[in-house]
Design a protein around this motif. Sequence first.
Motif, PDB file in Angstrom:
ATOM      1  N   UNK A 184      25.380  68.552  30.102  1.00  0.00           N
ATOM      2  CA  UNK A 184      24.641  69.358  29.139  1.00  0.00           C
ATOM      3  C   UNK A 184      25.513  70.267  28.313  1.00  0.00           C
ATOM      4  N   UNK A 185      26.562  69.733  27.700  1.00  0.00           N
ATOM      5  CA  UNK A 185      27.438  70.548  26.862  1.00  0.00           C
ATOM      6  C   UNK A 185      28.598  71.154  27.612  1.00  0.00           C
ATOM      7  N   UNK A 186      29.081  70.484  28.633  1.00  0.00           N
ATOM      8  CA  UNK A 186      30.256  70.912  29.397  1.00  0.00           C
ATOM      9  C   UNK A 186      30.069  72.279  30.047  1.00  0.00           C
ATOM     10  N   UNK A 187      28.952  72.443  30.691  1.00  0.00           N
ATOM     11  CA  UNK A 187      28.654  73.641  31.472  1.00  0.00           C
ATOM     12  C   UNK A 187      28.443  73.225  32.920  1.00  0.00           C
ATOM     13  N   UNK A 188      28.465  74.183  33.834  1.00  0.00           N
ATOM     14  CA  UNK A 188      28.239  73.892  35.247  1.00  0.00           C
ATOM     15  C   UNK A 188      26.826  74.320  35.626  1.00  0.00           C
ATOM     16  N   UNK A 189      26.166  73.434  36.359  1.00  0.00           N
ATOM     17  CA  UNK A 189      24.781  73.630  36.773  1.00  0.00           C
ATOM     18  C   UNK A 189      24.671  73.502  38.290  1.00  0.00           C
TER      19      UNK A 189
ATOM     20  N   UNK B 186      32.353  73.569  45.067  1.00  0.00           N
ATOM     21  CA  UNK B 186      31.739  74.724  45.710  1.00  0.00           C
ATOM     22  C   UNK B 186      32.157  74.770  47.176  1.00  0.00           C
ATOM     23  N   UNK B 187      32.454  75.953  47.681  1.00  0.00           N
ATOM     24  CA  UNK B 187      32.736  76.115  49.109  1.00  0.00           C
ATOM     25  C   UNK B 187      31.461  75.775  49.880  1.00  0.00           C
ATOM     26  N   UNK B 188      31.572  75.222  51.086  1.00  0.00           N
ATOM     27  CA  UNK B 188      30.362  74.888  51.854  1.00  0.00           C
ATOM     28  C   UNK B 188      29.390  76.055  52.005  1.00  0.00           C
TER      29      UNK B 188
ATOM     30  N   UNK C 136      32.727  80.699  47.083  1.00  0.00           N
ATOM     31  CA  UNK C 136      33.558  80.583  45.886  1.00  0.00           C
ATOM     32  C   UNK C 136      33.319  79.252  45.203  1.00  0.00           C
ATOM     33  N   UNK C 137      33.664  79.205  43.927  1.00  0.00           N
ATOM     34  CA  UNK C 137      33.545  78.006  43.104  1.00  0.00           C
ATOM     35  C   UNK C 137      34.868  77.821  42.372  1.00  0.00           C
ATOM     36  N   UNK C 138      35.442  76.633  42.504  1.00  0.00           N
ATOM     37  CA  UNK C 138      36.645  76.265  41.743  1.00  0.00           C
ATOM     38  C   UNK C 138      36.192  75.294  40.669  1.00  0.00           C
ATOM     39  N   UNK C 139      36.707  75.431  39.458  1.00  0.00           N
ATOM     40  CA  UNK C 139      36.313  74.559  38.365  1.00  0.00           C
ATOM     41  C   UNK C 139      37.455  74.437  37.362  1.00  0.00           C
ATOM     42  N   UNK C 140      37.346  73.441  36.508  1.00  0.00           N
ATOM     43  CA  UNK C 140      38.339  73.211  35.463  1.00  0.00           C
ATOM     44  C   UNK C 140      37.777  73.705  34.140  1.00  0.00           C
ATOM     45  N   UNK C 141      38.554  74.518  33.441  1.00  0.00           N
ATOM     46  CA  UNK C 141      38.193  74.996  32.119  1.00  0.00           C
ATOM     47  C   UNK C 141      39.145  74.349  31.118  1.00  0.00           C
TER      48      UNK C 141
ATOM     49  N   UNK D 114      42.708  75.289  36.220  1.00  0.00           N
ATOM     50  CA  UNK D 114      41.792  75.592  37.308  1.00  0.00           C
ATOM     51  C   UNK D 114      41.476  77.081  37.345  1.00  0.00           C
ATOM     52  N   UNK D 115      40.213  77.378  37.625  1.00  0.00           N
ATOM     53  CA  UNK D 115      39.738  78.751  37.747  1.00  0.00           C
ATOM     54  C   UNK D 115      38.944  78.864  39.037  1.00  0.00           C
ATOM     55  N   UNK D 116      38.845  80.080  39.549  1.00  0.00           N
ATOM     56  CA  UNK D 116      38.044  80.312  40.744  1.00  0.00           C
ATOM     57  C   UNK D 116      37.160  81.518  40.498  1.00  0.00           C
ATOM     58  N   UNK D 117      35.939  81.443  40.999  1.00  0.00           N
ATOM     59  CA  UNK D 117      34.990  82.541  40.917  1.00  0.00           C
ATOM     60  C   UNK D 117      34.454  82.803  42.318  1.00  0.00           C
ATOM     61  N   UNK D 118      34.491  84.049  42.747  1.00  0.00           N
ATOM     62  CA  UNK D 118      33.997  84.420  44.066  1.00  0.00           C
ATOM     63  C   UNK D 118      32.597  84.996  43.962  1.00  0.00           C
TER      64      UNK D 118
END
Length: 183
Positions: A125-130, A159-161, A165-170, A178-182
């Motif tokens: 959907x437009x290169x977003x994460x859902x 996504x961590x189990x 945290x979430x790791x993703x590619x921007x 790679x980016x990480x969000x806690x």
Amino acid sequence: NWIHSNITFSPDGKEAYWASTTTIYSKKVEDEKWVSPQVIHFSGHGTEYWYDDVPVVSPDNNKLFFLSKRQIGYASPNKENIWFVERSSNGWSEPKQMPQQVNSLQDIHWQISIAGNGNIYYSGGGSKIYVSRFMNGEYTGPEQLSETINTGDLTCPFIAPDESYLIFCKITAGIGSLHISFK
């Protein structure tokens, strides 16, 4: 054959899965040794139309999710949708499509990630994460993650189990980082 997806391992580390061209392969440990790669029984039937790709094992080791262009009644031809198989004592089941609300996004592509509670994270959907949440035994439709995360072109969520945290590619100017969000 060249590898087209990330490699994913079962939680016990004794199975590996990946996609090459349009087929999902597996490799397992038997008698303490890795055996030769095998095509998974439900994949690789010589058709590019299925385009089975990016397998990922659920944290409980009971499901294998993947993308496929297999035709389903509610989707346009050649659209990638999320499918899964379930583990039994006889091996993996026949593929089942995820509910229509999960596959409602256009342009679902690349990596899928499964949290321990069953929530599915994916891009489209437009290169977003859902996320499609698993609640009361059913999946919700996709919810776009917050704008704090969803800035720019994003793909390949992990996504961590425990969803801590979430790791993703921007992707910026054609280059991925790679980016990480806690949480």
